[in-house]
Design a protein around this motif. Sequence first.
Motif, mmCIF file in Angstrom:
data_model
loop_
_atom_site.group_PDB
_atom_site.id
_atom_site.type_symbol
_atom_site.label_atom_id
_atom_site.label_comp_id
_atom_site.label_asym_id
_atom_site.label_seq_id
_atom_site.Cartn_x
_atom_site.Cartn_y
_atom_site.Cartn_z
ATOM 1 N N MET A 162 0.839 -1.190 0.000
ATOM 2 C CA MET A 162 0.000 0.000 0.000
ATOM 3 C C MET A 162 0.880 1.247 0.000
ATOM 4 O O MET A 162 0.645 2.200 -0.756
ATOM 5 N N LEU A 215 -4.016 -0.524 -7.128
ATOM 6 C CA LEU A 215 -3.934 -1.623 -6.180
ATOM 7 C C LEU A 215 -5.035 -2.630 -6.483
ATOM 8 O O LEU A 215 -6.076 -2.279 -7.045
ATOM 9 N N VAL A 264 -3.726 -7.584 -0.160
ATOM 10 C CA VAL A 264 -3.395 -6.487 -1.078
ATOM 11 C C VAL A 264 -2.388 -6.984 -2.106
ATOM 12 O O VAL A 264 -1.410 -7.663 -1.762
ATOM 13 N N THR A 298 -7.292 -5.584 -4.376
ATOM 14 C CA THR A 298 -7.593 -6.116 -3.049
ATOM 15 C C THR A 298 -8.594 -7.254 -3.183
ATOM 16 O O THR A 298 -9.371 -7.310 -4.134
ATOM 17 N N TYR A 307 -0.002 -5.618 -5.556
ATOM 18 C CA TYR A 307 0.496 -4.441 -6.279
ATOM 19 C C TYR A 307 1.701 -4.822 -7.125
ATOM 20 O O TYR A 307 2.663 -5.395 -6.618
#
Length: 234
Positions: free
Chosen positions: A5, A21, A186, A23, A188
């Motif tokens: 994050m 991102l 999460v 999730t 990324y």
Amino acid sequence: MKDLMGKAIWDFYHDENPEDLQTETSISELDELPVDYLFRDFEDMNDIEQKALELSQGKTLDIGAGAGSHSLYLQNEKNLDLTALDISPKSIEVCQLRGIKKAVSQNMLDFEGQTFDTILLLMNGTGIFGSLEKIDIYLKKLHSLLNENGQILIDSTDILYMFDKDYDGGVYIPAGGYYGELDYIVHYKGESEEPIKWLYLDFYTLKNASENNGFNIEKVLQDEDSYLARLTKK
């Protein structure tokens, strides 16, 4: 913690090829979270966020500050004595670069030495509690950080609507725990955090826990399945 994050917030602030991102939770599929959502101005925030910021006063602690948008508004527009707190080091670096004067990277359970008139926990603030098993630990800590006439402004969502219903209106809830206890992940740029425990609380469960830990509680605002609550010391 890989601080994905924080990396996304850092990349967006520095314009270093940021990506959205992603999730997911133990009961929901992969979802996109645009990073610019974390950099919204007051006018673009939802009703719950705006109401919480309007009610904030005095020396204020913003827990889970993220990119610092709530903190910046309180510091710059309301001229409050503001401290931004987040477990993400990269996020706090960006908070500092954006001009937040007091920004600390630390777990709230380890944060001490000060008390506050307002404590904010927004964007599903109850999530940080993790599980019902730990809620007393967090509420006791919040109680210790709050001035005698202070207030805690915290929001959450009752996610009962996400579960299937039968013909009679009953809800199929998985056995083995409170339905708001989820695993939250999460992603990324091809990396993934380890799942963390995240807690969505219905108002009455939060009310019972709060009252058992020395607080009075009122619902300030209801917005569909989400709400803003205000806790004060008994």
